[in-house]
Scaffold this motif. Structure first.
Motif, mmCIF file in Angstrom:
data_model
loop_
_atom_site.group_PDB
_atom_site.id
_atom_site.type_symbol
_atom_site.label_atom_id
_atom_site.label_comp_id
_atom_site.label_asym_id
_atom_site.label_seq_id
_atom_site.Cartn_x
_atom_site.Cartn_y
_atom_site.Cartn_z
ATOM 1 N N MET A 151 0.846 -1.198 0.000
ATOM 2 C CA MET A 151 0.000 0.000 0.000
ATOM 3 C C MET A 151 0.881 1.249 0.000
ATOM 4 S SD MET A 151 -2.947 1.174 2.730
ATOM 5 C CE MET A 151 -4.035 -0.172 2.215
ATOM 6 N N THR A 152 0.472 2.253 -0.770
ATOM 7 C CA THR A 152 1.242 3.487 -0.843
ATOM 8 C C THR A 152 1.205 4.242 0.482
ATOM 9 O OG1 THR A 152 1.557 5.491 -2.169
ATOM 10 C CG2 THR A 152 -0.714 4.921 -1.618
ATOM 11 N N GLN A 153 2.256 4.982 0.758
ATOM 12 C CA GLN A 153 2.314 5.800 1.967
ATOM 13 C C GLN A 153 2.230 7.271 1.575
ATOM 14 O OE1 GLN A 153 5.541 4.917 4.681
ATOM 15 N NE2 GLN A 153 5.421 6.925 5.658
ATOM 16 N N ILE A 154 1.309 8.010 2.190
ATOM 17 C CA ILE A 154 1.134 9.423 1.894
ATOM 18 C C ILE A 154 2.142 10.235 2.701
ATOM 19 C CG2 ILE A 154 -0.459 11.378 1.961
ATOM 20 C CD1 ILE A 154 -2.763 9.384 1.708
ATOM 21 N N ILE A 155 2.872 11.118 2.014
ATOM 22 C CA ILE A 155 3.840 11.986 2.679
ATOM 23 C C ILE A 155 3.444 13.446 2.432
ATOM 24 C CG2 ILE A 155 5.696 10.308 2.486
ATOM 25 C CD1 ILE A 155 6.795 11.974 0.130
ATOM 26 N N ARG A 156 4.047 14.349 3.192
ATOM 27 C CA ARG A 156 3.725 15.774 3.038
ATOM 28 C C ARG A 156 4.784 16.535 2.254
ATOM 29 N NH1 ARG A 156 -0.609 17.819 4.544
ATOM 30 N NH2 ARG A 156 0.258 19.841 3.910
ATOM 31 N N SER A 157 6.022 16.013 2.201
ATOM 32 C CA SER A 157 7.064 16.716 1.456
ATOM 33 C C SER A 157 8.121 15.723 0.993
ATOM 34 C CB SER A 157 7.713 17.804 2.314
ATOM 35 O OG SER A 157 8.470 17.232 3.353
ATOM 36 N N LEU A 158 8.795 16.068 -0.091
ATOM 37 C CA LEU A 158 9.858 15.221 -0.622
ATOM 38 C C LEU A 158 10.971 15.046 0.395
ATOM 39 C CD1 LEU A 158 11.165 13.728 -3.038
ATOM 40 C CD2 LEU A 158 12.083 15.947 -3.769
ATOM 41 N N SER A 159 11.209 16.063 1.217
ATOM 42 C CA SER A 159 12.310 16.005 2.189
ATOM 43 C C SER A 159 12.161 14.859 3.183
ATOM 44 C CB SER A 159 12.412 17.333 2.947
ATOM 45 O OG SER A 159 11.231 17.589 3.691
ATOM 46 N N GLU A 160 10.940 14.378 3.382
ATOM 47 C CA GLU A 160 10.712 13.263 4.310
ATOM 48 C C GLU A 160 11.411 11.988 3.854
ATOM 49 O OE1 GLU A 160 6.618 12.518 5.330
ATOM 50 O OE2 GLU A 160 6.107 14.635 5.093
ATOM 51 N N THR B 123 -8.063 15.093 -4.341
ATOM 52 C CA THR B 123 -6.962 15.923 -3.859
ATOM 53 C C THR B 123 -7.332 17.402 -3.834
ATOM 54 O OG1 THR B 123 -5.313 14.356 -4.695
ATOM 55 C CG2 THR B 123 -4.567 16.606 -4.263
ATOM 56 N N THR B 124 -7.166 18.007 -2.669
ATOM 57 C CA THR B 124 -7.187 19.462 -2.546
ATOM 58 C C THR B 124 -5.759 19.866 -2.215
ATOM 59 O OG1 THR B 124 -7.946 19.182 -0.255
ATOM 60 C CG2 THR B 124 -9.621 19.660 -1.933
ATOM 61 N N ASP B 125 -5.379 19.677 -0.964
ATOM 62 C CA ASP B 125 -3.978 19.810 -0.586
ATOM 63 C C ASP B 125 -3.297 18.445 -0.593
ATOM 64 O OD1 ASP B 125 -1.641 21.233 0.584
ATOM 65 O OD2 ASP B 125 -2.068 19.921 2.288
ATOM 66 N N GLN B 126 -3.995 17.445 -0.071
ATOM 67 C CA GLN B 126 -3.529 16.070 -0.029
ATOM 68 C C GLN B 126 -4.654 15.157 -0.524
ATOM 69 O OE1 GLN B 126 -0.310 15.735 0.105
ATOM 70 N NE2 GLN B 126 0.109 14.840 2.135
ATOM 71 N N PRO B 127 -4.314 13.940 -0.961
ATOM 72 C CA PRO B 127 -5.357 13.031 -1.446
ATOM 73 C C PRO B 127 -6.200 12.466 -0.305
ATOM 74 C CG PRO B 127 -3.247 11.911 -1.376
ATOM 75 C CD PRO B 127 -2.966 13.363 -1.082
ATOM 76 N N VAL C 211 -1.946 -0.388 -10.487
ATOM 77 C CA VAL C 211 -0.546 -0.011 -10.314
ATOM 78 C C VAL C 211 -0.270 0.201 -8.837
ATOM 79 C CG1 VAL C 211 -0.341 1.063 -12.586
ATOM 80 C CG2 VAL C 211 -1.024 2.449 -10.630
ATOM 81 N N GLU C 212 1.006 0.205 -8.474
ATOM 82 C CA GLU C 212 1.424 0.431 -7.101
ATOM 83 C C GLU C 212 2.398 1.598 -7.057
ATOM 84 O OE1 GLU C 212 3.099 -3.111 -5.555
ATOM 85 O OE2 GLU C 212 1.275 -4.325 -5.830
ATOM 86 N N ALA C 213 2.136 2.547 -6.190
ATOM 87 C CA ALA C 213 3.042 3.679 -5.967
ATOM 88 C C ALA C 213 3.669 3.525 -4.586
ATOM 89 C CB ALA C 213 2.281 4.998 -6.054
ATOM 90 N N THR C 214 4.976 3.693 -4.510
ATOM 91 C CA THR C 214 5.663 3.580 -3.224
ATOM 92 C C THR C 214 5.176 4.662 -2.260
ATOM 93 O OG1 THR C 214 7.613 2.939 -4.531
ATOM 94 C CG2 THR C 214 7.919 3.263 -2.162
ATOM 95 N N TRP C 215 5.114 5.892 -2.780
ATOM 96 C CA TRP C 215 4.712 7.050 -1.998
ATOM 97 C C TRP C 215 3.673 7.852 -2.774
ATOM 98 C CZ3 TRP C 215 7.566 6.418 2.369
ATOM 99 C CH2 TRP C 215 8.838 5.839 2.251
ATOM 100 N N SER C 216 2.895 8.652 -2.070
ATOM 101 C CA SER C 216 1.940 9.560 -2.707
ATOM 102 C C SER C 216 1.948 10.897 -1.981
ATOM 103 C CB SER C 216 0.519 8.973 -2.708
ATOM 104 O OG SER C 216 0.420 7.841 -3.534
#
Length: 290
Positions: free
Chosen positions: A1-10, A262-266, A280-285
């Motif tokens: 399952m994909t993991q939702i993040i808030r920024s690329l820096s994470e 999606t508004t700010d986040q999905p 499809v599978e996404a590592t991160w979203s």
């Protein structure tokens, strides 16, 4: 399952190279996304390498000029691998013959420019459909027109066994608030009618081979587990990453904004359903690249 993040820096410490899509991730065809630009700059500042991996049918130099016109800063990326260059190399090797029927807009004539690195290139001649040995498609003549309008010409081409070289596998793109058809829509129609379409951009292998060549030219030997693909196209960016295989960051606020809520986040439930339906599978979203 994909993991939702808030920024690329994470997650950026996990990766040395980004394969970053353009439309819907870095700009909308008119304006750069400020947060995306800063995210790429921060990745580079930590020693990362940003390769812009695009299904644009344009040669690399033309993509660079387009980015300059849009206002994407040169300091947020390192190099470019385009579907246009991958497809051009195949065309100039004669994959669809010497005489070709061209489908595209006048500004895409750069597709037929010589490639200095290619030896024994075929001399390509643009001819009417009835004289053609193959088809080269960089996109619809009118991106707002229904692709089905090409059925009569495609029927004639199919009967004659012509192959269609697709310079951009994308089906649609959002230019600002307007959704436009791309070359992939015409290639899909031709295939659905029984014709043979040849693809060189995401998610197909040739553009990833070109990306690896660009990394090598930059002196970078990076293992697959240290490469992250960033994109908003489920059937191009994310499916292509899955096939490599490399990790992916799905930008949900692009082409799939409505489906993922999606508004700010999905919306997590809608995101999961969208990925399941696309198979499809996404590592991160993340909602938007930032």
């Amino acid at each position: 399952m994909t993991q939702i993040i808030r920024s690329l820096s994470e997650i950026s410490d996990r990766y040395d190279v980004l394969y970053c899509d353009l439309w819907g991730c870095l700009h909308d065809g008119y304006t750069p996304f400020a947060e995306a630009v800063e995210a790429l700059r921060a990745f580079k500042a930590k020693g990362g390498f940003v390769l812009l991996l695009t299904n644009s049918p344009r040669p690399r130099a033309s993509v660079e000029r387009q980015l300059e016109r849009i206002g994407v800063p040169r300091d947020c990326w390192d190099t470019i691998a385009s579907s246009g260059d991958s497809a051009r190399a195949a065309m100039l090797r004669g994959i669809v013959g010497r005489k070709v029927w061209f489908i595209g807009q006048p500004h895409d004539q750069g597709f037929f420019a010589p490639m200095e690195v290619l030896e024994n290139a075929v001399e390509i001649e643009q001819v009417p459909l009835e004289e053609a040995e193959g088809i080269v498609c960089t996109g619809p003549v009118d991106p707002s027109a229904d692709p089905a309008e090409m059925r009569p010409q495609f029927l004639s081409a199919k009967v004659r066994g012509l192959k269609l070289l697709c310079a951009n596998p994308d089906i649609v793109v959002d230019r600002g608030e307007t959704r436009e058809w791309c070359a992939g829509a015409l290639a899909q129609l031709y295939s659905d009618m029984g014709g043979e379409s040849l693809y060189f951009g995401k998610p197909h292998a040739p553009i990833y081979e070109l990306a690896r060549m660009r990394l090598a030219q930059a002196g970078i030997d990076c293992p697959s587990e240290r490469i992250l693909a960033v994109g908003d196209g489920l059937k191009t960016d994310i499916l292509g990453a899955q096939g490599e295989p490399i990790d992916s960051l799905f930008i949900t606020g692009g082409l799939s904004r409505a489906e993922t809520g999606t508004t700010d986040q999905p919306d997590p439930a809608k995101l999961a359903r969208t990925l399941e339906q696309a198979q499809v599978e996404a590592t991160w979203s993340i909602g938007f690249l930032r």
